[in-house]
Motif scaffolding. Structure first.
Motif, PDB file in Angstrom:
ATOM      1  N   TYR A 141       0.925  -1.317   0.048  1.00  0.00           N
ATOM      2  CA  TYR A 141      -0.061   0.013  -0.082  1.00  0.00           C
ATOM      3  C   TYR A 141       0.926   1.327  -0.217  1.00  0.00           C
ATOM      4  CZ  TYR A 141      -3.794  -3.210   1.059  1.00  0.00           C
ATOM      5  OH  TYR A 141      -4.843  -4.259   0.831  1.00  0.00           O
ATOM      6  N   ALA A 142       2.123   1.242  -0.496  1.00  0.00           N
ATOM      7  CA  ALA A 142       3.090   2.288  -0.431  1.00  0.00           C
ATOM      8  C   ALA A 142       3.728   2.366  -1.665  1.00  0.00           C
ATOM      9  CB  ALA A 142       3.834   2.242   0.657  1.00  0.00           C
ATOM     10  N   SER A 143       3.924   3.536  -2.456  1.00  0.00           N
ATOM     11  CA  SER A 143       4.863   3.680  -3.577  1.00  0.00           C
ATOM     12  C   SER A 143       6.181   4.788  -3.108  1.00  0.00           C
ATOM     13  CB  SER A 143       3.965   4.588  -4.362  1.00  0.00           C
ATOM     14  OG  SER A 143       3.027   3.808  -5.090  1.00  0.00           O
ATOM     15  N   GLN A 144       7.371   4.194  -3.394  1.00  0.00           N
ATOM     16  CA  GLN A 144       8.509   4.936  -3.146  1.00  0.00           C
ATOM     17  C   GLN A 144       8.517   5.981  -3.891  1.00  0.00           C
ATOM     18  OE1 GLN A 144      10.840   3.083  -0.632  1.00  0.00           O
ATOM     19  NE2 GLN A 144      11.513   5.264  -0.670  1.00  0.00           N
ATOM     20  N   LEU A 145       8.911   7.199  -3.253  1.00  0.00           N
ATOM     21  CA  LEU A 145       8.943   8.362  -4.034  1.00  0.00           C
ATOM     22  C   LEU A 145      10.502   8.999  -3.645  1.00  0.00           C
ATOM     23  CD1 LEU A 145       7.595  10.872  -5.501  1.00  0.00           C
ATOM     24  CD2 LEU A 145       7.017  11.987  -3.102  1.00  0.00           C
ATOM     25  N   PHE A 146      11.058   9.404  -4.662  1.00  0.00           N
ATOM     26  CA  PHE A 146      12.619   9.986  -4.749  1.00  0.00           C
ATOM     27  C   PHE A 146      12.360  11.367  -5.171  1.00  0.00           C
ATOM     28  CE2 PHE A 146      13.611   5.498  -4.949  1.00  0.00           C
ATOM     29  CZ  PHE A 146      14.605   5.492  -4.139  1.00  0.00           C
ATOM     30  N   ILE A 147      13.249  12.422  -4.464  1.00  0.00           N
ATOM     31  CA  ILE A 147      13.131  13.513  -4.618  1.00  0.00           C
ATOM     32  C   ILE A 147      14.361  14.226  -4.675  1.00  0.00           C
ATOM     33  CG2 ILE A 147      12.284  15.707  -3.576  1.00  0.00           C
ATOM     34  CD1 ILE A 147      10.887  13.865  -1.261  1.00  0.00           C
ATOM     35  N   GLY A 148      14.307  14.775  -6.179  1.00  0.00           N
ATOM     36  CA  GLY A 148      15.637  15.560  -6.589  1.00  0.00           C
ATOM     37  C   GLY A 148      15.618  17.049  -6.000  1.00  0.00           C
ATOM     38  N   THR A 149      16.803  17.541  -5.795  1.00  0.00           N
ATOM     39  CA  THR A 149      16.862  18.804  -4.997  1.00  0.00           C
ATOM     40  C   THR A 149      17.650  19.700  -5.291  1.00  0.00           C
ATOM     41  OG1 THR A 149      18.505  18.028  -3.381  1.00  0.00           O
ATOM     42  CG2 THR A 149      16.002  17.359  -2.879  1.00  0.00           C
ATOM     43  N   ALA A 150      17.673  20.884  -4.777  1.00  0.00           N
ATOM     44  CA  ALA A 150      18.715  22.116  -4.854  1.00  0.00           C
ATOM     45  C   ALA A 150      18.917  22.736  -3.342  1.00  0.00           C
ATOM     46  CB  ALA A 150      18.388  23.145  -5.951  1.00  0.00           C
ATOM     47  N   LYS A 151      19.865  23.159  -3.005  1.00  0.00           N
ATOM     48  CA  LYS A 151      20.294  23.959  -1.837  1.00  0.00           C
ATOM     49  C   LYS A 151      19.623  22.962  -0.592  1.00  0.00           C
ATOM     50  CE  LYS A 151      19.411  28.633  -3.749  1.00  0.00           C
ATOM     51  NZ  LYS A 151      18.576  29.729  -3.737  1.00  0.00           N
ATOM     52  N   SER A 152      20.159  21.665  -0.869  1.00  0.00           N
ATOM     53  CA  SER A 152      19.813  20.642   0.177  1.00  0.00           C
ATOM     54  C   SER A 152      20.872  19.797   0.336  1.00  0.00           C
ATOM     55  CB  SER A 152      18.574  19.896  -0.289  1.00  0.00           C
ATOM     56  OG  SER A 152      17.953  19.105   0.935  1.00  0.00           O
ATOM     57  N   GLU A 153      20.727  18.700   1.001  1.00  0.00           N
ATOM     58  CA  GLU A 153      22.068  17.816   1.310  1.00  0.00           C
ATOM     59  C   GLU A 153      22.078  16.784   0.139  1.00  0.00           C
ATOM     60  OE1 GLU A 153      21.681  15.917   5.085  1.00  0.00           O
ATOM     61  OE2 GLU A 153      22.281  17.871   6.144  1.00  0.00           O
ATOM     62  N   GLY A 154      21.062  16.581  -0.618  1.00  0.00           N
ATOM     63  CA  GLY A 154      21.068  15.396  -1.690  1.00  0.00           C
ATOM     64  C   GLY A 154      19.755  14.789  -2.114  1.00  0.00           C
ATOM     65  N   ILE A 155      19.685  13.598  -2.569  1.00  0.00           N
ATOM     66  CA  ILE A 155      18.566  12.737  -2.911  1.00  0.00           C
ATOM     67  C   ILE A 155      17.829  12.408  -1.558  1.00  0.00           C
ATOM     68  CG2 ILE A 155      17.493  11.179  -4.217  1.00  0.00           C
ATOM     69  CD1 ILE A 155      20.030  11.069  -6.048  1.00  0.00           C
TER      70      ILE A 155
END
Length: 380
Positions: free
Chosen positions: A17-31
């Motif tokens: 019942y869960a979908s893995q979400l990945f988040i690309g960023t700026a001004k942060s520590e990474g993924i």
């Protein structure tokens, strides 16, 4: 023993019942990563899973459990493309990194066979960067069996300009998408008001330039693109003039533009608005695009279009509920719309009704930096 069985059963149910979400960023520590509960629309705690300077765009090979990202250390040198292996609970193990062959890599994509990766660089091409390197608009790479990337196989610089006095003095490649079936790949160039078409070899990853299609009107600014699943139509969101261009696929890589539709009401103030992302509903004949308000007048929006064969019409424009929605995504059930606010530094989840129209905001999540790319990992 009973406790182990209960734990294992709960783990299976939670995963289902869960979908893995990945988040690309700026001004942060990474993924970063989180899990979307597809029953409630809630996100699990957002965690950094790979420390990297500026992973602004992601592309995921769910079948082979590989994740690829752009990375930028500064705006005056070549960027890089980084490969990762997706591990348990969304953790990432770095495989390797290679040069993006240009300045400011802004988009990447994987061909349907999962053997070739493409990237485009927003930085103006042909300018000498350090040690007499010249920036390229597009590059291709072989994806090896272990998920690592080869060195670049092909590199090309785009050419052209258009009428916008600041954004179109030179080419600025902004996205790259392969055809779902045939061995052709398309690069949208905001600066040249054009789509560059290449043929690619599925085994060698070699690119061959085929054509350059100008989107007429001047000051259009093609940014991101999506194909229909059957490869019959290509939809292009134009950043500068807030329109959606519709192209019909003619075969052999060729395209024909058949329509251009406003993505924001003509009757409203459109000054200092730019279009950003485009997504297709996983089951319904709907197209979604995001509109960003550069001067914080509360006009950040999501526009929904309905498609019927050759016909596309705008049916609604709704508040995005974040500031500067550079990216958003729809989960595979079609029930949840996840929107990233780059300037508000948050992520919101909206419920989506049976007709595909976003409605109530389920929750808002503060983000540690700028979330600028949202991609789901669909476990098989």
């Amino acid at each position: 023993m009973l406790n182990k069985i209960i734990f294992f059963t709960l783990f299976i149910l939670t995963s289902a019942y869960a979908s893995q979400l990945f988040i690309g960023t700026a001004k942060s520590e990474g993924i970063y990563s989180s899990k979307l509960n597809i029953q409630t629309g809630e996100l699990s705690p957002i965690k950094c899973v790979a420390k990297i300077n500026r992973p602004s765009f992601l592309s995921i090979d769910s079948k082979n459990k590989n994740l690829y990202c752009t990375n930028l250390n500064n705006f005056n040198d070549f960027g890089e493309i980084v490969s990762f292996k997706i591990q348990h609970e969304g953790k990432l193990n770095k495989l390797n990194s290679v040069s993006s062959e240009g300045v400011n890599p802004c988009h990447i994509n994987i061909c349907p066979s999962k053997k070739v990766l493409f990237t485009v660089n927003y930085g103006a091409p042909n300018k000498e960067i350090g040690q007499k390197k010249k920036s390229n608009s597009i590059a291709s790479y072989k994806i090896q069996k272990n998920g690592q990337l080869s060195r670049s196989i092909s590199r090309y610089a785009h050419f052209g300009e258009s009428t916008h006095p600041k954004r179109q003095k030179e080419p600025h490649a902004h996205s790259v998408v392969p055809h779902p079936d045939d061995p052709y790949v398309y690069a949208a160039d905001l600066g040249a008001d054009a789509i560059f078409i290449y043929k690619y070899d599925r085994d060698s990853a070699n690119l061959t330039p085929l054509n350059k299609i100008i989107i007429p009107g001047g000051g259009v600014g093609p940014r991101h693109m999506k194909w229909t699943k059957d490869g019959s139509f290509l939809y292009v969101i134009n950043e500068l003039n807030l329109t959606l261009s519709v192209f019909k696929y003619l075969g052999q890589g060729e395209l024909k533009q058949i329509d251009n539709i406003n993505a924001y009401p003509k009757t409203k103030n459109r000054e200092e608005l730019t279009a950003a992302e485009i997504r297709l509903h996983p089951h319904l004949p709907l197209i979604y695009v995001s509109i960003r308000d550069k001067i914080k007048n509360g006009r950040d929006s999501i526009t929904i279009f309905k498609k019927n064969n050759n016909q596309v019409r705008r049916i609604s424009t709704i508040p995005a509920k974040v500031e500067f929605p550079r990216n958003f995504n729809i989960d595979s059930t079609g029930k949840w719309l996840v929107i990233a606010g780059q300037r508000s530094q948050d992520i919101v989840v909206l419920s989506v009704d049976k007709n595909g129209i976003p409605g109530n905001m389920i929750n808002r999540y503060v983000f540690p930096g700028e979330p600028i790319c949202l991609e789901f990992f669909e476990e098989n």
